[in-house]
Design an enzyme around this catalytic site. Structure first.
Site, short mmCIF file in Angstrom:
data_model
loop_
_atom_site.label_atom_id
_atom_site.label_comp_id
_atom_site.label_asym_id
_atom_site.label_seq_id
_atom_site.Cartn_x
_atom_site.Cartn_y
_atom_site.Cartn_z
N LYS A 285 11.73 50.38 55.86
CA LYS A 285 11.35 49.79 57.16
C LYS A 285 10.33 50.67 57.89
O LYS A 285 9.29 50.21 58.31
CB LYS A 285 12.61 49.57 58.04
CG LYS A 285 13.61 48.60 57.41
CD LYS A 285 14.80 48.35 58.28
CE LYS A 285 15.67 49.58 58.48
NZ LYS A 285 16.29 50.06 57.22
N THR A 286 10.67 51.96 58.00
CA THR A 286 9.75 52.88 58.69
C THR A 286 8.45 53.00 57.90
O THR A 286 7.36 53.10 58.48
CB THR A 286 10.42 54.26 58.86
OG1 THR A 286 11.63 54.06 59.61
CG2 THR A 286 9.53 55.23 59.60
N THR B 261 18.89 47.96 61.17
CA THR B 261 19.83 47.81 60.04
C THR B 261 20.86 46.74 60.40
O THR B 261 21.69 46.39 59.58
CB THR B 261 20.56 49.14 59.77
OG1 THR B 261 21.01 49.66 61.03
CG2 THR B 261 19.65 50.15 59.11
N ARG C 148 14.97 56.01 49.14
CA ARG C 148 15.24 57.31 49.76
C ARG C 148 16.16 58.14 48.89
O ARG C 148 15.97 59.35 48.74
CB ARG C 148 15.85 57.13 51.15
CG ARG C 148 16.17 58.49 51.79
CD ARG C 148 16.78 58.39 53.15
NE ARG C 148 15.82 57.96 54.14
CZ ARG C 148 16.08 57.06 55.08
NH1 ARG C 148 17.26 56.50 55.15
NH2 ARG C 148 15.15 56.72 55.93
N ASP D 262 12.16 51.68 66.32
CA ASP D 262 13.17 51.77 65.29
C ASP D 262 14.53 51.50 65.95
O ASP D 262 14.68 51.72 67.14
CB ASP D 262 13.13 53.19 64.70
CG ASP D 262 13.63 53.23 63.27
OD1 ASP D 262 14.10 52.19 62.78
OD2 ASP D 262 13.55 54.31 62.65
N1 LIG Z 1 8.39 50.44 48.80
C1 LIG Z 1 8.44 51.77 48.67
N2 LIG Z 1 7.70 52.41 47.73
C2 LIG Z 1 7.78 53.74 47.59
N3 LIG Z 1 8.56 54.55 48.34
C3 LIG Z 1 9.31 53.98 49.28
C4 LIG Z 1 9.29 52.57 49.51
N4 LIG Z 1 10.14 52.29 50.50
C5 LIG Z 1 10.66 53.45 50.90
N5 LIG Z 1 10.17 54.48 50.17
C6 LIG Z 1 10.55 55.90 50.27
O1 LIG Z 1 11.86 55.96 50.81
C7 LIG Z 1 11.89 56.78 51.97
C8 LIG Z 1 12.77 56.11 53.00
O2 LIG Z 1 12.16 54.92 53.46
P1 LIG Z 1 12.12 54.55 55.01
O3 LIG Z 1 12.19 55.77 55.84
O4 LIG Z 1 10.97 53.64 55.22
O5 LIG Z 1 13.48 53.73 55.12
P2 LIG Z 1 14.08 52.94 56.38
O6 LIG Z 1 14.29 51.53 55.91
O7 LIG Z 1 13.23 53.15 57.57
O8 LIG Z 1 15.50 53.65 56.56
P3 LIG Z 1 16.38 53.84 57.90
O9 LIG Z 1 17.05 52.52 58.17
O10 LIG Z 1 17.37 54.89 57.52
O11 LIG Z 1 15.45 54.27 58.99
C9 LIG Z 1 10.44 56.93 52.41
O12 LIG Z 1 10.18 58.22 52.87
C10 LIG Z 1 9.63 56.67 51.18
O13 LIG Z 1 9.28 57.87 50.57
MG LIG Z 2 13.56 54.26 59.30
#
Ligand SMILES: Nc1ncnc2c1ncn2[C@@H]1O[C@H](COP(=O)(O)OP(=O)(O)OP(=O)(O)O)[C@@H](O)[C@H]1O
Ligand SMILES: [Mg+2]
Length: 353
Positions: A89-90, A183, A242, A134
């Site tokens: 997401k981030t 989430t 992650r 977020d």
């Molecule tokens: N589609 C993708 N391709 C490659 N790497 C990814 C991808 N999605 C996420 N990642 C990797 O996974 C890590 C975590 O992703 P991210 O921080 O975007 O998750 P999030 O959905 O925001 O989680 P949270 O709900 O905990 O905030 C990122 O730092 C990145 O390195």
């Molecule tokens: Mg995030």
């Protein structure tokens, strides 16, 4: 060509601790970073949409929306991402402004306690820039109401004074894009949810995609990883990028200290075994849960509280952190009578029912 996005981040916890004070602002009025992101996370996080793996349907739709918005010279419609932690997401919220060649301000719903915490973000918005909130489900209702007009009409109405002396001040905002991440999509109110033109749910990653993420990141880390090794790491990463990154970083440390930096499938297995991650991606606590359910409660059905008391952990921890993956992996089932271990769980822990 699109410019790199300018990352401007505020620390939600600090803001909350400050009583939800204004985000830090530099000499030019830009909200600036006040926390240091995890260096590994930021070095492995894709910076462009083309570097992202998986979520192909989401990426395809976003590319069309970005293309169309840029063609019309308008800001992109507001976007909501929902899905479990660690699925991107981030990452999406940072690559989209990159693709658009615009700036992004990062906020966290937990840090925006009152309308005054939101205002600096809104008034700092540049034409077509992005505001990322977020954990948007944590924004309280009075703040949410400001977002309604901000999102729909690019306007905020501030009430000054009280009673008969109250006056409303209309403040026009620059057209912008709000990106929300949550989430818990179910906790968003309908009026807020409906103001997002684009809503995307991020799902689990396939093994193939995770292998690709591990391979690409191993190149970034300058650590040669063959297909078999990538597969061991991907297998144990619970369909979550992650986790794949974290496992890879641990394998790198292990290989460096125990194998002269060489990574093989055996080294990956040994490294992950050492931290208690098995071939299904279960950790010690997950196996402890299954063991308690099978050994003490004869496989169930039994209540969550009984398992939690026996394991000496809170039932919230079990329900939020342990059970979702066990349910998804079909190792337990939840019924009205309680939790039950499945045949698969017995086979995995090599026990007989
Ligand atoms: N589609 C993708 N391709 C490659 N790497 C990814 C991808 N999605 C996420 N990642 C990797 O996974 C890590 C975590 O992703 P991210 O921080 O975007 O998750 P999030 O959905 O925001 O989680 P949270 O709900 O905990 O905030 C990122 O730092 C990145 O390195
Ligand atoms: Mg995030």
């Amino acid at each position: 060509m699109a410019r790199e996005a300018v990352y401007q981040q505020s620390d939600p916890e600090k803001s909350a601790a400050d009583g939800g004070g204004d985000p830090p602002v530099d000499g030019e009025g830009n909200v600036v970073a006040s926390n240091t992101p995890d260096p590994h996370d930021s070095s492995l996080r894709p910076r462009r949409m083309d570097e992202m793996v998986g979520q192909r349907d989401v990426i395809e739709k976003l590319k069309i929306a970005i293309d169309a918005a840029q063609g019309r010279g308008e800001p992109l419609g507001h976007i909501l991402f929902d899905g479990p932690p660690g699925l991107g997401k981030t990452t999406f919220a940072t690559v989209i402004p990159s693709e658009m060649g615009t700036t992004v301000q990062m906020a966290n719903g937990a840090g925006i306690r009152a309308p005054k915490d939101l205002l600096p973000y809104l008034t700092n918005l540049g034409e077509g820039s992005v505001l990322f909130i977020d954990e948007i489900h944590r924004v309280p209702k009075p703040v949410e109401e400001y977002l309604y007009t901000a999102m729909e009409d690019f306007r905020i109405d501030i009430v000054l004074g009280e009673g008969v002396n109250a006056r409303t001040l209309n403040y026009d905002l620059k057209p912008f894009t709000l990106i929300g991440a949550t989430t818990r999509a179910g906790m968003l109110s309908a009026p807020l949810r409906d103001r997002f033109q684009i809503r995307e749910h991020l799902g689990w990653y396939s093994l193939e995609d995770l292998c690709e993420i591990v391979q690409r990141n191993s190149v970034k880390l300058n650590l040669p990883v063959d297909d078999d090794s990538a597969e061991v790491i991907a297998d144990r990463s619970r369909s979550t990028p992650r986790m794949a990154n974290n496992r890879l970083l641990w394998v790198r440390d292990y290989a460096q200290s125990k194998a002269g930096g060489k990574v093989t499938a055996d080294i990956c297995e040994a490294a992950l075994d050492m931290i208690g991650i098995d071939n299904l991606g279960l950790d010690k606590q997950d196996r402890g849960y299954l063991d308690t359910l099978m050994r003490i409660f004869a496989g169930g059905p039994t209540g969550l509280d009984a398992i939690a008391h026996t394991m000496n952990v809170s039932s919230d921890t079990l329900e939020d952190e342990v059970e979702p993956f066990l349910l998804r992996s079909e190792l337990i089932v939840r019924s009205r009578r309680g939790r039950m271990a499945t045949q698969k769980a017995y086979r995995h822990l090599k026990k007989t029912a």
